[in-house]
Design a protein around this motif. Structure first.
Motif, short mmCIF file in Angstrom:
data_model
loop_
_atom_site.label_atom_id
_atom_site.label_comp_id
_atom_site.label_asym_id
_atom_site.label_seq_id
_atom_site.Cartn_x
_atom_site.Cartn_y
_atom_site.Cartn_z
N ALA A 20 0.74 -18.14 13.87
CA ALA A 20 0.04 -17.52 15.24
C ALA A 20 1.12 -16.52 15.65
N LEU A 21 2.37 -16.88 15.72
CA LEU A 21 3.48 -15.66 15.99
C LEU A 21 3.33 -14.52 15.23
N PHE A 22 3.42 -14.75 14.02
CA PHE A 22 3.32 -13.65 12.95
C PHE A 22 2.15 -12.86 13.15
N LEU A 23 0.85 -13.30 13.38
CA LEU A 23 0.00 -12.68 13.55
C LEU A 23 -0.27 -11.67 14.74
N LEU A 24 0.66 -12.30 15.81
CA LEU A 24 0.72 -11.46 17.09
C LEU A 24 1.39 -10.23 16.72
N GLU A 25 2.48 -10.54 15.76
CA GLU A 25 3.34 -9.19 15.44
C GLU A 25 2.43 -8.31 14.53
N MET A 26 1.74 -8.89 13.89
CA MET A 26 0.94 -8.03 12.75
C MET A 26 -0.21 -7.30 13.67
N GLY A 27 -0.84 -8.09 14.65
CA GLY A 27 -1.71 -7.31 15.28
C GLY A 27 -1.08 -5.93 16.10
N MET A 28 0.27 -6.09 16.52
CA MET A 28 1.00 -4.88 17.09
C MET A 28 1.04 -4.07 15.83
N VAL A 29 1.55 -4.25 14.76
CA VAL A 29 1.73 -3.20 13.66
C VAL A 29 0.55 -2.81 13.34
N ALA A 30 -0.60 -3.45 13.20
CA ALA A 30 -1.89 -2.73 12.96
C ALA A 30 -2.28 -1.73 14.13
N PRO B 286 0.68 8.91 2.30
CA PRO B 286 0.72 7.49 2.80
C PRO B 286 -0.50 7.20 4.09
N THR B 287 -0.66 8.09 4.70
CA THR B 287 -1.55 7.88 5.96
C THR B 287 -2.88 7.19 5.28
N PHE B 288 -3.45 7.93 4.28
CA PHE B 288 -4.59 7.46 3.67
C PHE B 288 -4.56 5.83 3.20
N TYR B 289 -3.67 5.54 2.27
CA TYR B 289 -3.44 4.09 1.81
C TYR B 289 -3.13 3.18 2.83
N LEU B 290 -2.06 3.61 3.79
CA LEU B 290 -1.64 2.56 4.65
C LEU B 290 -2.34 2.32 5.85
N THR B 291 -3.08 3.32 6.17
CA THR B 291 -4.20 3.24 7.35
C THR B 291 -5.39 2.40 6.94
N SER B 292 -5.89 2.61 5.53
CA SER B 292 -7.21 1.91 5.40
C SER B 292 -6.79 0.46 4.97
N SER B 293 -5.55 0.21 4.64
CA SER B 293 -5.40 -1.24 4.26
C SER B 293 -4.98 -1.90 5.55
N LEU B 294 -4.15 -1.15 5.97
CA LEU B 294 -3.48 -1.97 7.29
C LEU B 294 -4.32 -1.76 8.36
N ALA B 295 -4.97 -0.68 8.64
CA ALA B 295 -5.57 -0.70 10.12
C ALA B 295 -7.06 -1.04 10.08
N VAL B 296 -7.89 -0.96 8.63
CA VAL B 296 -9.23 -1.23 8.47
C VAL B 296 -9.41 -2.51 7.67
N THR B 297 -8.98 -2.56 6.59
CA THR B 297 -9.22 -3.62 5.81
C THR B 297 -8.69 -5.02 6.26
N PHE B 298 -7.24 -5.08 6.45
CA PHE B 298 -6.54 -6.21 7.13
C PHE B 298 -7.26 -6.89 8.37
N PRO B 299 -7.60 -6.09 9.59
CA PRO B 299 -8.36 -6.72 10.75
C PRO B 299 -9.55 -7.20 10.41
N PHE B 300 -10.32 -6.16 9.57
CA PHE B 300 -11.72 -6.71 9.18
C PHE B 300 -11.67 -8.15 8.53
N ASN B 301 -10.64 -8.34 7.40
CA ASN B 301 -10.89 -9.85 6.72
C ASN B 301 -10.22 -10.73 7.49
N ILE B 302 -9.51 -10.42 8.31
CA ILE B 302 -8.79 -11.55 9.41
C ILE B 302 -9.96 -11.94 10.22
N ALA B 303 -10.67 -10.83 10.85
CA ALA B 303 -11.68 -11.34 11.75
C ALA B 303 -13.13 -11.71 11.32
#
Lengths: 326, 100
Positions: free
Chosen positions: A213-223, A294-311
């Motif tokens: 839970a603590l780690f995902l709080l941090e990952m929420g901020m990172v994303a 890096p904007t393409f691959y990092l943004t799509s995996s970290l800011a789109v796919t990661f939150p989508f999968n988690i939620a």
């Protein structure tokens, strides 16, 4: 349980709510910030705990049961870039090197997404094969190497320098800290077996959900801090970051069933296929394909796919698997 | 006290470039360098140092003037087009000239 119930159960779990809290912290520009060493410590804890647990499960189940789905997982990881590349290259009109870089990220996997999925399965009382961690371990590297080779082939000019950077990518993909820790802990857990687990259970199992839970709080901020880059990536990549995981998730679940996994294991295989790497892959790709943006691959995996999968992704793959197994 | 004129080259770049830069330093003849994690904002976006891999590093190296020029030229041709990076030199005076 309907798909909406499954999604609701996921959205109201502490892990996902803390992830949302992190997103809100970043969006509201709160001064909340985790010190970098804490992030590293939480990662080490989660990888060692999940690796160790997986290793013990392999010792229990026996290698004979694990090898076939593990090979299938590895093959799937290696193959995903082969069709995502043309989709990006010709559908999205991306330059070859960017298409290869993004393809590598989507073939590789996200350990945090996998861990969140195991957490979800536990919450809905769905048993699963703990040795699925082995699939996580073998799926991280192949896609990165395939992606790098694709990028090199598409942009090859000088031979000698290309080879050294491929070597650097291979080193990063095989010995980078996350894969090293995960595989190391798997082997340790496998050697220790159940008696070893009894000794460390109080540390690695009981506090696990709190640490996550603590780690995902941090990952929420990172994303969340990368959300403003969404404007730069364009609608194609946004859609790609959601549609591809859905397709890969179904494919992974089906492959899990085909290779004899139980329902829980097949869901995890689906989650792995659907997830995209945002730590190991960027490090290897930045070194070996420095011309990829890096904007393409990092943004799509970290800011789109990661939150989508988690939620949403995890409960969707869960329902797909239940339908396939019914 | 005997002080000798030298050049201090400062490179601020994305953490991913660090290995490539330190290899270049070795190739151009630097005897040693110092690096530290930093954060900031620039033309290629904000770099919050929340994760080590996404952060910036600052690398400092003291060199003979001609070596410093060679290093900056290599950075300009091979590194600037690919990595988020700035580099500049300044005059410094050092003790123990033979260390550089």
């Amino acid at each position: 349980m309907s798909i909406l119930d499954a999604i609701q159960a996921n959205l109201l779990s502490p892990a996902v709510l803390f992830f949302a809290l992190g997103l809100i912290a970043a969006l509201t520009k709160s001064d909340l910030k985790f010190p970098e060493p804490l992030y590293v410590a939480l990662t080490i804890y989660l990888l060692v705990a999940i690796g160790f647990k997986g290793g013990v499960a392999i010792a229990e189940a026996g290698l004979a049961k694990v090898w076939l789905p593990a090979c299938a997982a590895m093959l799937l990881g290696a193959l995903i870039p082969l069709w995502t590349y043309p989709v990006l290259r010709f559908g999205g009109k991306f330059p070859a090197v960017d298409a290869a870089a993004i393809a590598a990220h989507y073939g590789s996997v996200s350990a945090v997404t996998f861990i969140a999925a195991t957490n979800y399965l536990k919450a809905v009382n769905q048993p699963f094969e703990n040795y699925a961690t082995a699939f996580l371990a073998v799926m991280e590297s192949p896609a990165i190497l395939v992606g790098v080779v694709l990028g090199k082939l598409a942009t090859s000019k000088s031979g000698a320098r290309d080879m050294t950077s491929l070597k650097a990518a291979m080193h990063e993909a095989l010995f980078g800290r996350s894969i090293f820790l995960l595989v190391g802990a798997l082997v340790v857990g496998w050697l220790c077996g159940k008696p070893g687990m009894a000794k460390v259970e109080a540390f690695f199992v009981t506090p696990f959900q709190g640490v996550l839970a603590l780690f995902l709080l941090e990952m929420g901020m990172v994303a969340g801090r990368r959300l403003e880059d969404l404007k730069k990536v364009g609608p194609f990549l946004l859609a790609f970051g959601i549609v591809m995981p859905l397709l890969h998730g179904c494919l992974g679940v089906w492959l899990g069933k085909l290779t004899g996994l139980e329902l829980g294991g097949a869901i995890l295989m689906g989650v792995l296929a659907a997830s995209a790497s945002y730590i190991a892959a960027p490090a290897a790709i930045r070194m070996s394909l420095p011309d990829a943006n890096p904007t393409f691959y990092l943004t799509s995996s970290l800011a789109v796919t990661f939150p989508f999968n988690i939620a949403l992704g995890i409960p969707i793959y869960f329902e797909v698997a239940r339908w396939l197994y019914s | 006290m005997n002080l000798h004129p030298m050049k201090l080259v400062t490179i601020v770049c994305e953490a991913y470039a660090q290995d490539a830069v330190t290899k270049l330093l070795r190739d151009t003849g630097a005897h040693g360098w110092t690096s530290f994690a930093v954060e900031g904002d620039g033309s290629q976006g904000k770099r919050p140092a929340d994760i080590r891999e996404f952060a910036n590093v600052q690398i400092e190296v003291v060199l003979q003037p001609e070596t410093a020029t060679r290093l900056l030229e290599r950075l300009a041709t091979d590194f600037f087009p690919r990595y988020a990076m700035i580099a500049f030199e300044s005059n410094v005076r050092v003790l123990r000239r033979d260390k550089f």
